[in-house]
Design a protein around this motif. Sequence first.
Motif, PDB file in Angstrom:
ATOM      1  N   ASP A  46      34.336  22.496  37.627  1.00  0.00           N
ATOM      2  CA  ASP A  46      32.843  22.479  37.049  1.00  0.00           C
ATOM      3  C   ASP A  46      32.996  23.212  35.987  1.00  0.00           C
ATOM      4  N   ALA A  47      34.086  23.777  35.231  1.00  0.00           N
ATOM      5  CA  ALA A  47      34.312  24.500  34.004  1.00  0.00           C
ATOM      6  C   ALA A  47      33.399  25.711  33.911  1.00  0.00           C
ATOM      7  N   HIS A  48      32.935  26.138  35.030  1.00  0.00           N
ATOM      8  CA  HIS A  48      32.107  27.762  34.748  1.00  0.00           C
ATOM      9  C   HIS A  48      33.186  28.651  34.849  1.00  0.00           C
ATOM     10  N   PHE A  49      34.194  28.565  35.147  1.00  0.00           N
ATOM     11  CA  PHE A  49      35.413  29.821  35.020  1.00  0.00           C
ATOM     12  C   PHE A  49      36.497  29.108  34.312  1.00  0.00           C
ATOM     13  N   ARG A  50      37.156  30.077  33.523  1.00  0.00           N
ATOM     14  CA  ARG A  50      38.340  29.691  32.944  1.00  0.00           C
ATOM     15  C   ARG A  50      39.442  30.895  32.857  1.00  0.00           C
ATOM     16  N   THR A  51      40.506  30.834  32.688  1.00  0.00           N
ATOM     17  CA  THR A  51      41.712  31.924  32.546  1.00  0.00           C
ATOM     18  C   THR A  51      41.517  32.230  31.135  1.00  0.00           C
ATOM     19  N   VAL A  52      41.329  33.648  30.840  1.00  0.00           N
ATOM     20  CA  VAL A  52      41.238  34.378  29.670  1.00  0.00           C
ATOM     21  C   VAL A  52      42.208  35.499  29.625  1.00  0.00           C
ATOM     22  N   PRO A  53      42.772  36.028  28.376  1.00  0.00           N
ATOM     23  CA  PRO A  53      43.534  37.227  28.650  1.00  0.00           C
ATOM     24  C   PRO A  53      42.840  38.558  29.393  1.00  0.00           C
ATOM     25  N   VAL A  54      43.506  39.326  30.002  1.00  0.00           N
ATOM     26  CA  VAL A  54      42.960  40.204  30.648  1.00  0.00           C
ATOM     27  C   VAL A  54      42.248  41.218  29.484  1.00  0.00           C
ATOM     28  N   ASP A  55      42.507  41.553  28.220  1.00  0.00           N
ATOM     29  CA  ASP A  55      42.117  42.323  27.531  1.00  0.00           C
ATOM     30  C   ASP A  55      40.682  41.918  27.042  1.00  0.00           C
ATOM     31  N   GLU A  56      40.329  40.598  27.243  1.00  0.00           N
ATOM     32  CA  GLU A  56      38.970  40.084  26.973  1.00  0.00           C
ATOM     33  C   GLU A  56      37.844  40.155  28.058  1.00  0.00           C
ATOM     34  N   VAL A  57      38.387  40.660  29.197  1.00  0.00           N
ATOM     35  CA  VAL A  57      37.412  40.893  29.981  1.00  0.00           C
ATOM     36  C   VAL A  57      36.287  41.969  29.981  1.00  0.00           C
ATOM     37  N   ALA A  58      35.194  41.796  29.974  1.00  0.00           N
ATOM     38  CA  ALA A  58      34.094  42.804  29.333  1.00  0.00           C
ATOM     39  C   ALA A  58      33.663  43.300  30.486  1.00  0.00           C
ATOM     40  N   LEU A  59      32.793  44.732  30.312  1.00  0.00           N
ATOM     41  CA  LEU A  59      32.022  44.944  31.451  1.00  0.00           C
ATOM     42  C   LEU A  59      31.006  44.165  31.980  1.00  0.00           C
ATOM     43  N   GLY A  60      30.808  43.958  33.334  1.00  0.00           N
ATOM     44  CA  GLY A  60      29.628  43.178  33.926  1.00  0.00           C
ATOM     45  C   GLY A  60      30.291  41.783  33.926  1.00  0.00           C
ATOM     46  N   ASP A  61      31.233  41.557  33.525  1.00  0.00           N
ATOM     47  CA  ASP A  61      31.944  40.042  33.607  1.00  0.00           C
ATOM     48  C   ASP A  61      32.316  39.817  35.405  1.00  0.00           C
ATOM     49  N   VAL A  62      32.031  38.748  35.687  1.00  0.00           N
ATOM     50  CA  VAL A  62      32.339  38.403  37.183  1.00  0.00           C
ATOM     51  C   VAL A  62      33.541  37.520  37.047  1.00  0.00           C
ATOM     52  N   VAL A  63      34.510  38.198  38.078  1.00  0.00           N
ATOM     53  CA  VAL A  63      35.781  37.790  37.949  1.00  0.00           C
ATOM     54  C   VAL A  63      36.240  37.261  39.408  1.00  0.00           C
ATOM     55  N   ILE A  64      36.939  36.071  39.167  1.00  0.00           N
ATOM     56  CA  ILE A  64      37.448  35.334  40.701  1.00  0.00           C
ATOM     57  C   ILE A  64      38.908  35.651  40.744  1.00  0.00           C
ATOM     58  N   VAL A  65      39.429  36.245  41.722  1.00  0.00           N
ATOM     59  CA  VAL A  65      40.406  36.579  42.202  1.00  0.00           C
ATOM     60  C   VAL A  65      40.994  35.762  43.336  1.00  0.00           C
ATOM     61  N   LEU A  66      42.013  34.709  43.121  1.00  0.00           N
ATOM     62  CA  LEU A  66      42.606  33.718  44.281  1.00  0.00           C
ATOM     63  C   LEU A  66      43.448  34.797  45.135  1.00  0.00           C
ATOM     64  N   PRO A  67      43.573  34.002  46.551  1.00  0.00           N
ATOM     65  CA  PRO A  67      44.705  34.647  47.498  1.00  0.00           C
ATOM     66  C   PRO A  67      46.063  34.836  46.756  1.00  0.00           C
ATOM     67  N   GLY A  68      46.579  36.135  47.067  1.00  0.00           N
ATOM     68  CA  GLY A  68      47.859  36.604  46.465  1.00  0.00           C
ATOM     69  C   GLY A  68      47.950  36.854  45.060  1.00  0.00           C
ATOM     70  N   GLU A  69      46.982  36.730  44.329  1.00  0.00           N
ATOM     71  CA  GLU A  69      46.699  37.300  42.939  1.00  0.00           C
ATOM     72  C   GLU A  69      46.729  39.020  42.875  1.00  0.00           C
ATOM     73  N   THR A  70      47.090  39.233  41.864  1.00  0.00           N
ATOM     74  CA  THR A  70      46.781  40.706  41.420  1.00  0.00           C
ATOM     75  C   THR A  70      45.501  41.064  40.763  1.00  0.00           C
ATOM     76  N   VAL A  71      44.603  41.810  41.310  1.00  0.00           N
ATOM     77  CA  VAL A  71      43.294  42.346  40.529  1.00  0.00           C
ATOM     78  C   VAL A  71      43.625  42.541  39.201  1.00  0.00           C
TER      79      VAL A  71
END
Length: 587
Positions: free
Chosen positions: A42-67
């Motif tokens: 549904d294109a609500h989420f996409r992968t971005v570099p970790v440095d672009e994650v801002a305060l308050g962003d909602v992050v999805i972590v899939l099974p087996g992935e590193t937070v």
Amino acid sequence: MTDRDAQACETAVSDALKTDARRRKEGLAESKSTGSETPARDAHFRTVPVDEVALGDVVIVLPGETVPVDGELLSGSATLDLSNINGEPVPREIFAGARVMSGAVNGSTTLTMRATQVAGDSQYQRIMSLVASAQESRPAVVKTADRLAVPFTVLALVIAGVAWAMAGDPTRFAQVLVLATPCPLLIAAPVAYVAGTGRLAKAGVLIKTQDVLETLGRVGHVFFDKTGTLTVKQPQVVRVEMLPGLDTRLNQDHVLMMAGVVENYSVHILAKGIAKAGLEALARLDQRFADGQRNCPERDFPGHGREHPVVKNIVEDAGKGVSGEVNGHRVRVGRLAFANESQDGFQPVTHDDQPARTIELATGETRLTSETIRSRFGALAPDEMATYVSVDGQLVARIVLRDVPRANAKRALAQLRELGVESLTMLTGDKASSARIIADEVGIDDVQAELFPEDKVNAVRKATAMTESGSRHTVTMMVGDGVNDAPVLAAADIGMAITDGTSTAASESAQVVIMNDDIASVPRAIAIARRTRRVMLQAVLLGLGLALVGMIAAAFNLIPVVLGAFLQEAIDVVSILWALTVLIDRD
């Protein structure tokens, strides 16, 4: 899931959609963890570099992935492997609102979290900052050959000057200096170290600089991480407990075999340990069948006479357990409530004023309450956890797992003591009760538990400061494998990382890397380093001693200049050949 959990999840989705709409207007997109490269449909989420994650962003972590960043859990619950962060071997279950630390590995369910720290301020980055700080503060090592160079040069000049002065002939000065060969220092010492490096590489140990090899031979205090270093990397099955009072023809190997088969299809953190034990149990069942045992016919229960079990209908209920059919029998492995579920999905319950007892369900089958089951099995040790197994709707056993020492860890530590290593210390972020159990099993007396990465650094620096204030400096070495060990690996005089050949934060910050994941390489590396240093000193002193004898003889005009040149080459050859004896395996 409780109403509160459901509300938290709804809030997470709503916030994600609102944030996504806002970012679309700004030409941006929502953040996701760094594991998957494929955006959601549904294109609500996409992968971005970790440095672009801002305060308050909602992050999805899939099974087996590193937070990727520190945050707050929005999902109802999650299971996290924190062994890389604080050394806890047993996965920790957290619930909505709990803190999620970067560097933790997500379990078998997708989690939703809100970022409370940007990447630069998260736990993982703080650990990396500690690494950089520790590396900058490490003192330089003065090589033994460098210490000998100045006095030898001064002595050669003195002998040559005295010979010239006494003979009154400048040729005598030249005769002495011709034999003042620096090759034992310039060639023999590096040859010995190169040979020692090759010996270490053959043993699966890599060093990054020559001075590390020399320092490694003088190690007197070794610090060990617990989880993944002294112990195996995942909790292992230690026993199978059959439900007391249960009338069944199954034994522990049947339970392990069936549980291992279904867990082989699971992504849960504990699944690998159970699957491994299941393979071993299957081998024992096959062997017993080959030896003629027929007490458990194939038509009644699985395990005999069939090379591979027939597996069907594997279903994993995230966070609860996994189920399937093994040789026609329904098997459920997971939490007690999941394994003890009736076919219609209902659980037997009792009120607080009711005694623990057996419940008769509407289907006519009887089922033990959870209270009764726990009382029959008994309590677990502080470092143990259990998963439960039911076969054909009947709870039959629990499988107990724990963090177990490496098979050769106790012997490796004993070898260190035989080599004269004075002190052995365990540094771990795990609970003190669990750490003490492992320490007693491998033979370590000094245990420091429940430490954060910065606490480990301070412990090593304190030990170093105490030895420096004494009459001599004891070289400290840290042996570890995880992200949380990286700062202390850099802070110690020598950091030794145990890896399986892959690049990790620990291997990046360490000066010595064990590539074969074998703790026995620790004493072997020290033994090789000591022999290398000993042979190097022998080669250098032998060469310098022969040169000194030649210079004295030349000072009395016993060795002409031409002959002195040939003797100088002979001395170099003798020194180099002696240095090459490092390659002879005598350890």
